[in-house]
Write an enzyme that holds these catalytic residues in place. Structure first.
Site, PDB file in Angstrom:
ATOM      1  N   CYS A 118      52.039  30.728  41.256  1.00 22.10           N
ATOM      2  CA  CYS A 118      52.880  30.604  40.300  1.00 22.10           C
ATOM      3  C   CYS A 118      53.363  30.211  38.780  1.00 22.10           C
ATOM      4  O   CYS A 118      53.819  30.182  37.540  1.00 22.10           O
ATOM      5  CB  CYS A 118      54.457  29.420  40.549  1.00 22.10           C
ATOM      6  SG  CYS A 118      54.946  29.819  41.661  1.00 22.10           S
ATOM      7  N   HIS A 260      58.417  26.831  34.050  1.00 25.02           N
ATOM      8  CA  HIS A 260      58.728  27.697  35.751  1.00 25.02           C
ATOM      9  C   HIS A 260      59.958  27.949  36.360  1.00 25.02           C
ATOM     10  O   HIS A 260      60.112  26.385  37.045  1.00 25.02           O
ATOM     11  CB  HIS A 260      57.434  27.783  36.612  1.00 25.02           C
ATOM     12  CG  HIS A 260      58.177  28.502  38.095  1.00 25.02           C
ATOM     13  ND1 HIS A 260      57.764  29.560  38.196  1.00 25.02           N
ATOM     14  CD2 HIS A 260      57.701  27.377  39.185  1.00 25.02           C
ATOM     15  CE1 HIS A 260      58.047  29.842  39.301  1.00 25.02           C
ATOM     16  NE2 HIS A 260      57.769  29.159  40.106  1.00 25.02           N
ATOM     17  N   ASN A 290      63.254  32.389  42.244  1.00 26.05           N
ATOM     18  CA  ASN A 290      61.668  31.881  42.408  1.00 26.05           C
ATOM     19  C   ASN A 290      61.161  32.735  42.204  1.00 26.05           C
ATOM     20  O   ASN A 290      60.974  33.698  43.183  1.00 26.05           O
ATOM     21  CB  ASN A 290      61.346  30.276  43.067  1.00 26.05           C
ATOM     22  CG  ASN A 290      59.562  30.159  42.416  1.00 26.05           C
ATOM     23  OD1 ASN A 290      59.428  30.999  41.811  1.00 26.05           O
ATOM     24  ND2 ASN A 290      59.596  29.067  42.915  1.00 26.05           N
TER      25      ASN A 290
HETATM   26  N1  ACO Z   1      70.269  25.488  53.865  1.00 27.91           N
HETATM   27  C1  ACO Z   1      70.874  24.575  54.812  1.00 27.91           C
HETATM   28  N2  ACO Z   1      69.788  23.846  55.051  1.00 27.91           N
HETATM   29  C2  ACO Z   1      69.311  23.790  54.242  1.00 27.91           C
HETATM   30  C3  ACO Z   1      68.064  24.676  53.916  1.00 27.91           C
HETATM   31  C4  ACO Z   1      69.298  25.849  53.522  1.00 27.91           C
HETATM   32  N3  ACO Z   1      68.091  27.632  52.740  1.00 27.91           N
HETATM   33  N4  ACO Z   1      67.283  25.316  53.716  1.00 27.91           N
HETATM   34  C5  ACO Z   1      67.010  23.381  54.330  1.00 27.91           C
HETATM   35  N5  ACO Z   1      68.152  22.698  55.459  1.00 27.91           N
HETATM   36  C6  ACO Z   1      68.034  21.702  55.435  1.00 27.91           C
HETATM   37  C7  ACO Z   1      66.476  20.183  55.770  1.00 27.91           C
HETATM   38  O1  ACO Z   1      66.841  21.450  57.592  1.00 27.91           O
HETATM   39  C8  ACO Z   1      67.220  19.317  56.724  1.00 27.91           C
HETATM   40  O2  ACO Z   1      67.463  18.846  57.522  1.00 27.91           O
HETATM   41  P1  ACO Z   1      67.837  18.356  57.935  1.00 27.91           P
HETATM   42  O3  ACO Z   1      67.695  16.682  57.079  1.00 27.91           O
HETATM   43  O4  ACO Z   1      68.793  17.932  58.962  1.00 27.91           O
HETATM   44  O5  ACO Z   1      66.463  17.938  58.170  1.00 27.91           O
HETATM   45  C9  ACO Z   1      67.499  19.029  54.939  1.00 27.91           C
HETATM   46  O6  ACO Z   1      68.158  20.666  54.044  1.00 27.91           O
HETATM   47  C10 ACO Z   1      66.892  18.338  53.578  1.00 27.91           C
HETATM   48  O7  ACO Z   1      66.178  19.271  53.885  1.00 27.91           O
HETATM   49  P2  ACO Z   1      64.734  19.687  52.762  1.00 27.91           P
HETATM   50  O8  ACO Z   1      63.965  20.253  52.142  1.00 27.91           O
HETATM   51  O9  ACO Z   1      64.225  17.476  52.430  1.00 27.91           O
HETATM   52  O10 ACO Z   1      66.280  19.052  51.200  1.00 27.91           O
HETATM   53  P3  ACO Z   1      65.396  19.135  49.634  1.00 27.91           P
HETATM   54  O11 ACO Z   1      66.465  18.579  49.025  1.00 27.91           O
HETATM   55  O12 ACO Z   1      63.923  19.118  49.308  1.00 27.91           O
HETATM   56  O13 ACO Z   1      65.492  20.824  48.701  1.00 27.91           O
HETATM   57  C11 ACO Z   1      64.115  22.625  48.178  1.00 27.91           C
HETATM   58  C12 ACO Z   1      64.488  22.240  49.295  1.00 27.91           C
HETATM   59  C13 ACO Z   1      64.995  23.192  48.144  1.00 27.91           C
HETATM   60  C14 ACO Z   1      62.587  23.889  49.245  1.00 27.91           C
HETATM   61  C15 ACO Z   1      63.331  21.686  47.597  1.00 27.91           C
HETATM   62  O14 ACO Z   1      62.904  20.835  47.798  1.00 27.91           O
HETATM   63  C16 ACO Z   1      62.679  22.236  46.886  1.00 27.91           C
HETATM   64  O15 ACO Z   1      62.848  22.900  45.384  1.00 27.91           O
HETATM   65  N6  ACO Z   1      60.755  22.250  46.626  1.00 27.91           N
HETATM   66  C17 ACO Z   1      60.024  22.773  45.309  1.00 27.91           C
HETATM   67  C18 ACO Z   1      60.230  24.280  45.824  1.00 27.91           C
HETATM   68  C19 ACO Z   1      58.982  24.409  44.526  1.00 27.91           C
HETATM   69  O16 ACO Z   1      59.164  24.406  42.823  1.00 27.91           O
HETATM   70  N7  ACO Z   1      58.747  25.424  45.025  1.00 27.91           N
HETATM   71  C20 ACO Z   1      57.439  25.911  43.553  1.00 27.91           C
HETATM   72  C21 ACO Z   1      56.969  27.172  43.973  1.00 27.91           C
HETATM   73  S1  ACO Z   1      55.841  27.752  43.432  1.00 27.91           S
HETATM   74  C22 ACO Z   1      54.613  29.454  44.295  1.00 27.91           C
HETATM   75  O17 ACO Z   1      53.172  28.319  43.882  1.00 27.91           O
HETATM   76  C23 ACO Z   1      54.959  29.784  45.044  1.00 27.91           C
END
Ligand code: ACO
Length: 333
Positions: A118, A260, A290
């Site tokens: 990214c 980003h 994203n």
């Molecule tokens: N819908 C509903 N529930 C979901 C979903 C969804 N789409 N996805 C995960 N959950 C659930 C999980 O299973 C978990 O349930 P549990 O508590 O029963 O185990 C709960 O939601 C919380 O999951 P987390 O992963 O802890 O949620 P978080 O608040 O961290 O949000 C997210 C997840 C949005 C992915 C966040 O962590 C994030 O934005 N991370 C960064 C992602 C990012 O920046 N990626 C960059 C990539 S850069 C590149 O090089 C490609």
């Protein structure tokens, strides 16, 4: 490199997104998720998904054509083509070469891809600046083209809701004194290169494509979102602040911050750390999700085309991605 060598200036921007819109409500029909969860946790409302016959180079070509048009230049005026992509049309030939061919070029301008996940657009701008400062090249087309929806597992709710497809491009050439790029720095924290944090684990030389890979769905993006979030939120605001200080500026001197677009909560954290209002932090994650390295390039083009970014204003791009890679570019537009 010659002291005082001219840095790059952006003389044209362009972008392209697919027509097809996939909303959070559409995703509710595919995986166990909700519009509320996605909006609250990420800021995403909808994303664009490329039609089956559209690859990264097709979006990249459109964005490049628009950037050339904005610069008032024919493709033949370009003497280097750089394309950032983590979702190339194929391993080789490069997506940059495909775009060069689509633009009708017959050489000899070099064309190559840059892969920094990214952060790729920041990396590509940094490399373009070096090429211009070296005096070897004068007009460079810098493109970021991504179709990450081809690499998401549409049965995995933790990743499929996050990504979208898009491309952005800029034409750069030597700046006049005091204009153009003021500061650029790229880096990597390879201690976070563990493939279990964020990767497409198979299909490369480490684990070539096989029936087993297919069955285990290892040819798709795997991400430990919470881990990625923690790294991003702890490093991004610090990197941004450090860049502003190293550039000899104050946060108030930056007219537009374009981070980003990975998660609105990460963007908020950057604004808070800098003490700047969200009015000056551009976001479009609600509309596109994203789009990996294309995200800041598309945002820049939107700012230009909407008239919000004026000539003479100062812009800061800050990016991060798998690897762990990061980049900051500050320029006077
Ligand atoms: N819908 C509903 N529930 C979901 C979903 C969804 N789409 N996805 C995960 N959950 C659930 C999980 O299973 C978990 O349930 P549990 O508590 O029963 O185990 C709960 O939601 C919380 O999951 P987390 O992963 O802890 O949620 P978080 O608040 O961290 O949000 C997210 C997840 C949005 C992915 C966040 O962590 C994030 O934005 N991370 C960064 C992602 C990012 O920046 N990626 C960059 C990539 S850069 C590149 O090089 C490609």
């Amino acid at each position: 490199m010659a002291e005082g060598a001219q840095r790059l200036a952006i003389v044209g921007t362009g972008s392209a997104v697919p027509e097809k819109v996939v909303t959070n409500f559409d995703l509710e029909q595919i995986v166990d998720t909700s519009d509320e969860w996605i909006r609250k946790r990420t800021g995403i409302v909808e994303r664009r998904v490329a039609e089956a016959d559209v690859a990264s180079s097709d979006l990249g070509t459109l964005a490049a054509q628009r950037a050339l048009e904005a610069a008032g230049l024919p493709a033949e005026a370009i003497d280097f083509i750089l394309c950032s992509t983590v979702s190339p049309d194929m391993f080789f030939p490069s997506t940059a070469c495909q775009i060069a061919r689509n633009l009708g070029l017959e050489g000899p301008a070099p064309a190559m891809d840059i892969q920094a996940a990214c952060s790729g657009f920041s990396y590509a701008l940094h490399v373009a600046d070096g090429l211009i400062r070296s005096g070897l090249y004068r007009r460079i087309l810098v493109i970021a083209a991504e179709t990450l929806t081809r690499f998401v597992d549409w049965t995995d709710r933790s990743t499929c809701v996050l990504f979208g497809d898009a491309a952005g491009a800029v034409v750069v050439e030597p700046a006049s004194e005091g204009q153009g790029l003021l500061y650029s720095k790229i880096g990597a924290f390879p201690q976070y290169a563990q493939t279990d944090i964020l990767s497409v684990p198979a299909g490369g030389s480490r684990k070539p494509f096989s029936q087993e890979v297919l069955e285990n769905r290892e040819h798709y993006i795997r991400m430990q979102g919470r881990e990625v979030f923690k790294i991003a939120v702890s490093t991004m605001p610090e990197i941004t602040l450090q860049a502003i200080q190293e550039a000899g500026l104050q946060p108030e001197a930056i007219d537009w911050i374009i981070p980003h677009q990975a998660n609105i909560r990460i963007t908020d954290a950057i604004a808070q750390r800098l003490g700047v209002s969200m009015d000056r932090v551009y976001t479009n994650i609600d509309r596109y999700g994203n789009t990996s390295s294309a995200s800041v390039a598309v945002a820049l083009d939107e700012l230009v085309r909407s008239g919000q970014l004026q000539r003479g204003q100062t812009v800061l791009l800050v990016t991060f991605g798998a690897g762990w890679t990061w980049g900051v570019n500050i320029f006077r537009y």
